[in-house]
Design an enzyme around this catalytic site. Structure first.
Site, short mmCIF file in Angstrom:
data_model
loop_
_atom_site.label_atom_id
_atom_site.label_comp_id
_atom_site.label_asym_id
_atom_site.label_seq_id
_atom_site.Cartn_x
_atom_site.Cartn_y
_atom_site.Cartn_z
N HIS A 131 11.26 31.40 33.86
CA HIS A 131 11.87 32.44 34.72
C HIS A 131 12.46 33.58 33.88
CE1 HIS A 131 15.62 29.58 34.71
NE2 HIS A 131 15.72 30.44 33.72
N HIS A 186 14.03 27.39 24.31
CA HIS A 186 14.75 28.58 23.85
C HIS A 186 16.24 28.31 23.72
CE1 HIS A 186 15.01 29.08 28.28
NE2 HIS A 186 15.85 30.09 28.17
N GLU A 218 16.57 23.68 30.48
CA GLU A 218 16.07 24.07 31.80
C GLU A 218 14.82 23.27 32.18
OE1 GLU A 218 17.66 28.71 31.93
OE2 GLU A 218 15.58 28.35 31.43
C1 DHB Z 1 15.44 34.36 28.77
C2 DHB Z 1 15.03 33.14 29.33
C3 DHB Z 1 15.78 32.55 30.35
O1 DHB Z 1 15.46 31.36 30.90
C4 DHB Z 1 16.90 33.17 30.83
O2 DHB Z 1 17.56 32.59 31.85
C5 DHB Z 1 17.32 34.39 30.30
C6 DHB Z 1 16.58 34.98 29.26
C7 DHB Z 1 14.65 35.02 27.69
O3 DHB Z 1 13.71 34.43 27.18
O4 DHB Z 1 14.98 36.15 27.34
FE FE Z 2 17.22 30.66 32.28
#
Ligand code: DHB
Ligand code: FE
Length: 282
Positions: free
Chosen positions: A12, A193, A240
């Site tokens: 997302h 991430h 997540e």
């Molecule tokens: C990013 C990914 C995410 O799941 C989020 O909530 C906010 C930013 C990203 O990769 O920048």
């Molecule tokens: Fe996120």
């Protein structure tokens, strides 16, 4: 009877939503990601869903950090995109299937899953970006929605096993709904991430690929990982991915993988996509 006709796992990433909103999603660096989404869009359109159950996390937008439900479900007529600091996204409001929401609530709470019931709820990018990714920019969304929010931002988070079991309970609820509805379940977020702290910028492609490989036929391997192991392998925001486990739990055994895509790096993370046909319930 209502029926689950498909499952989707999809990231997302907010900047993808913004690229689509601004009409630049077919340009670099988004082009390869959007091409994957277009395959998923066609597959979903062919499934003719009436309702999307979107399992997502709120990023301290609708729920303040003072009140964070472990699991929450929407039971509202309408869900507006929330202002996350740059105004509301210019997408249509999402229309709820209130009756199916209450049926799920009346089924899963007695089964032992104490969801917080939200009769008012605004949704952030965790919900709205996957909807744009999977439906583009329609004037009205072609489906009704049911948001299911999972806490992945404040410790302790639910376990992946509990998320999977919640999915199984939702499947039972859908199977017992008297109305005739075709339902697609979406797990959002990930893939690996970390947006903060010493390991900011972490992407673990090996773990992500393994997750995508295990999800269809060996989800128990993913369910057995602890929250700490998700953070260790996928980064703090990579947790997540447990929301994909709710989706997978709704699909039963003998799931058929249709399509998957993986691009890294995208924004600050890795963009993942998987589409699955449900199997049988255990
Ligand atoms: C990013 C990914 C995410 O799941 C989020 O909530 C906010 C930013 C990203 O990769 O920048
Ligand atoms: Fe996120």
């Amino acid at each position: 009877m209502a029926k689950i006709v498909g499952g989707v796992g999809v990231s997302h990433i907010p900047s993808i939503g913004r690229a689509i909103d601004q009409g630049v999603a077919h340009e670099e660096p988004w082009r390869s990601v959007i091409e994957g989404y277009e395959v998923a869009r066609k597959w979903i359109a062919d499934l003719k869903p009436d309702v999307m159950i979107v399992v997502y996390n709120d990023h301290a937008a609708a729920f303040s950090l003072g009140v964070v439900p472990s699991f929450a479900i929407g039971a509202a007529e309408k869900y507006r995109p929330i202002d996350e600091g740059r105004g509301r996204r210019n997408v249509p409001d999402f229309v709820g299937d209130v009756d199916l929401s209450w049926h799920i609530i009346d089924s899963v709470i007695p089964a032992g899953f104490d969801l917080t019931v939200c009769q008012e709820l605004e949704v952030d990018h965790g919900f709205s970006v996957p909807m744009t990714s999977l439906f583009g920019q329609p004037e009205e969304w072609p489906v009704q929605v049911i948001p299911i929010a999972v806490n992945v931002i404040q410790q302790p988070t639910p376990t992946a096993a509990r998320c999977f079991a919640l999915g199984e309970a939702i499947r039972e609820a859908i199977d017992s709904y008297p109305g005739d509805k075709r339902v697609v379940v979406v797990g959002t977020g990930g893939m690996s991430h970390q947006l903060q702290g010493e390991r900011a910028g972490l992407i673990n492609q090996e773990f992500d690929q393994w997750f995508l490989e295990m999800l269809p036929s060996q989800p128990e391997k993913l369910a057995s990982l602890t929250p700490a192991q998700y953070i260790d392998q996928a980064g703090s925001e990579g947790s997540e991915l447990i929301m994909w486990m709710v989706m997978r739990g709704t699909l039963g055994e003998g799931v058929e993988k249709i399509f998957s895509d993986y691009q890294a790096p995208v924004s600050n993370s890795a963009a993942g996509l998987i589409t699955l046909y449900p199997g049988k319930t255990a």
